[in-house]
Motif scaffolding. Structure first.
Motif, mmCIF file in Angstrom:
data_model
loop_
_atom_site.group_PDB
_atom_site.id
_atom_site.type_symbol
_atom_site.label_atom_id
_atom_site.label_comp_id
_atom_site.label_asym_id
_atom_site.label_seq_id
_atom_site.Cartn_x
_atom_site.Cartn_y
_atom_site.Cartn_z
ATOM 1 N N THR A 63 0.834 -1.209 0.000
ATOM 2 C CA THR A 63 0.000 0.000 0.000
ATOM 3 C C THR A 63 0.863 1.250 0.000
ATOM 4 O O THR A 63 0.565 2.228 -0.703
ATOM 5 N N THR A 64 1.947 1.235 0.766
ATOM 6 C CA THR A 64 2.819 2.408 0.820
ATOM 7 C C THR A 64 3.432 2.662 -0.559
ATOM 8 O O THR A 64 3.519 3.806 -1.014
ATOM 9 N N ASP A 67 0.758 4.149 -2.673
ATOM 10 C CA ASP A 67 0.512 5.553 -2.313
ATOM 11 C C ASP A 67 1.552 6.469 -2.964
ATOM 12 O O ASP A 67 1.230 7.559 -3.437
ATOM 13 N N LEU A 70 0.911 6.764 -6.659
ATOM 14 C CA LEU A 70 -0.246 7.606 -6.979
ATOM 15 C C LEU A 70 -0.031 9.064 -6.583
ATOM 16 O O LEU A 70 -0.906 9.897 -6.804
ATOM 17 N N LEU A 72 0.045 10.094 -3.568
ATOM 18 C CA LEU A 72 -0.669 10.365 -2.318
ATOM 19 C C LEU A 72 0.315 10.555 -1.177
ATOM 20 O O LEU A 72 -0.029 11.072 -0.116
ATOM 21 N N SER A 73 1.529 10.075 -1.380
ATOM 22 C CA SER A 73 2.550 10.156 -0.345
ATOM 23 C C SER A 73 3.879 10.436 -1.052
ATOM 24 O O SER A 73 4.184 9.807 -2.070
ATOM 25 N N GLU A 74 4.638 11.406 -0.527
ATOM 26 C CA GLU A 74 5.947 11.707 -1.123
ATOM 27 C C GLU A 74 6.995 10.787 -0.509
ATOM 28 O O GLU A 74 7.022 10.611 0.715
ATOM 29 N N HIS A 88 1.033 13.213 -9.563
ATOM 30 C CA HIS A 88 -0.071 14.189 -9.455
ATOM 31 C C HIS A 88 -0.549 14.633 -10.817
ATOM 32 O O HIS A 88 -1.745 14.742 -11.082
ATOM 33 N N VAL A 91 -2.503 12.017 -12.601
ATOM 34 C CA VAL A 91 -3.868 11.914 -12.065
ATOM 35 C C VAL A 91 -4.721 13.066 -12.594
ATOM 36 O O VAL A 91 -5.833 12.869 -13.093
ATOM 37 N N LEU A 100 -9.011 2.167 -4.504
ATOM 38 C CA LEU A 100 -8.311 2.015 -3.231
ATOM 39 C C LEU A 100 -9.188 1.329 -2.194
ATOM 40 O O LEU A 100 -10.407 1.258 -2.338
ATOM 41 N N GLY A 103 -11.632 5.287 1.245
ATOM 42 C CA GLY A 103 -12.381 6.226 0.391
ATOM 43 C C GLY A 103 -13.806 5.755 0.290
ATOM 44 O O GLY A 103 -14.085 4.677 -0.227
#
Ligand SMILES: Nc1ncnc2c1ncn2[C@@H]1O[C@H](COP(=O)(O)OP(=O)(O)OP(=O)(O)O)[C@@H](O)[C@H]1O
Length: 315
Positions: A63-64, A67, A70, A72-74, A88, A91, A100, A103
């Motif tokens: 998942t990390t 993320d 996607l 969602l996490s740097e 980004h 997307v 996911l 959500g």
């Protein structure tokens, strides 16, 4: 096809960049003694049109990684590019979408209303009928989302992800908690998309899903990639038989020779005992006996145990 001879290093031409390009990704959580390295120097390149399973036990870092992929996490270290650009941007441009685990959906809206509202936001109202059909939702289009089963809700999320007609679709354990029938229906709905050439990356706990659906499987454990290759090849390497025997008089040279043998998937030694996973178990057993082996055992690993051995801690 006209391509510049020299492309800027950090910006490959959009039409030739890989679907996913993760380089040296590190993602840590917590501090001091509580620090966790969730993703530990992961390099991952996925070409366009590939269907890739990200397989691994709980906490492996799937998942990390998703993320980061996607945006969602740097990442703390490394770079993530999707179709040659920052996630980004991919997307925002509607080229990257996801289904996911987290959500929510609004439970008072019907399936069709949910899809229509999001389609309106994306300027994709012309695709509503198509995505309802693709996600196998026609029969329940008038059902309130709150009345849908977990599997049906996942198919609604799948339909929403299809609205922008993304080049890359990422799914994080899309069938978690579904029964066998719901899982089969979900993957049937997905299959047409994969066959049409969309790049699909999905995380799963289920070895069978990777086997049935992905041509390539990446196995993660403890934040690292521990295997990456054609699913069929991985399956073959997890198959075969385990041959184990005590060999008198030193086994280091024999173990080294077997490690270089293409029919041998795995070799381990413990004192004078040699354990080998191989497709050619009868042949190997004969050879070991000719070398004076004793206490010979041949066992069939289950896929589950083979997967466990791939992801277990080295001792
Ligand atoms: N926000 C967070 N804060 C602290 N630790 C986290 C956070 N997110 C993930 N972790 C930890 O990072 C590690 C990797 O978690 P991750 O969710 O990526 O694994 P996973 O392979 O997706 O697991 P699962 O299959 O259970 O979903 C785990 O040890 C998890 O507890």
């Amino acid at each position: 096809m006209s391509q510049p001879l020299v492309a800027p290093a950090d910006r490959p031409p959009a039409d030739s960049a890989p679907a996913v390009d993760l380089t040296g990704i590190v993602r840590r959580f917590g501090h001091g003694a509580n620090r966790i390295v969730a993703v530990d120097h992961v390099d991952l390149r996925i070409e366009r049109g590939e269907v890739v399973a990200l397989l691994g036990p709980n906490g492996a870092g799937k998942t990390t990684t998703i993320d980061v992929l996607l945006g969602l996490s740097e990442p703390d270290e490394g770079t993530a590019r999707v179709l040659g650009t920052h996630p980004h941007r991919a997307v925002t441009a509607g080229r990257l979408a996801a289904v996911l685990q987290t959500g929510g959906l609004l439970s008072d809206l019907t399936v069709r209303e949910t899809i229509s509202v999001v389609a309106g936001l994306h300027g994709a109202s012309g695709r509503i009928a198509e995505v309802i059909d693709r996600a196998d939702l026609t029969a329940i289009a008038r059902r309130r989302v709150g009345k849908c089963s977990g599997g049906e809700k996942q198919r609604v999320k799948f339909a929403l992800a299809l609205l922008p007609d993304p080049d890359v679709l990422v799914l994080d354990e899309p069938t978690a908690g579904m029964d066998v029938t719901a899982r089969r229906r979900f993957w049937e709905a997905m299959r047409a998309d994969a066959d049409a050439g969309r790049t699909i990356v999905f995380a799963t706990h289920y070895l069978e899903e990777a086997e049935q659906f992905a041509r390539r499987t990446i196995v993660m454990n403890h934040g690292r990639v521990v295997a990456d290759g054609a699913t069929a090849r991985l399956r073959a390497s997890l198959g075969g038989r385990i041959v184990s025997a005590a060999i008198p008089g030193g086994i280091a040279a024999l173990a080294a020779e077997l490690r270089a043998d293409a029919s041998v998937a795995e070799v381990s030694t413990d004192a004078d005992r040699l354990t080998v996973r191989t497709e050619a178990s009868d042949l190997l057993a004969g050879r070991l006996l000719s070398l004076g082996a004793c206490d010979l055992e041949i066992t069939a690993p289950t896929l589950e145990s083979a997967f466990t051995s791939l992801t277990e801690d080295p001792s």
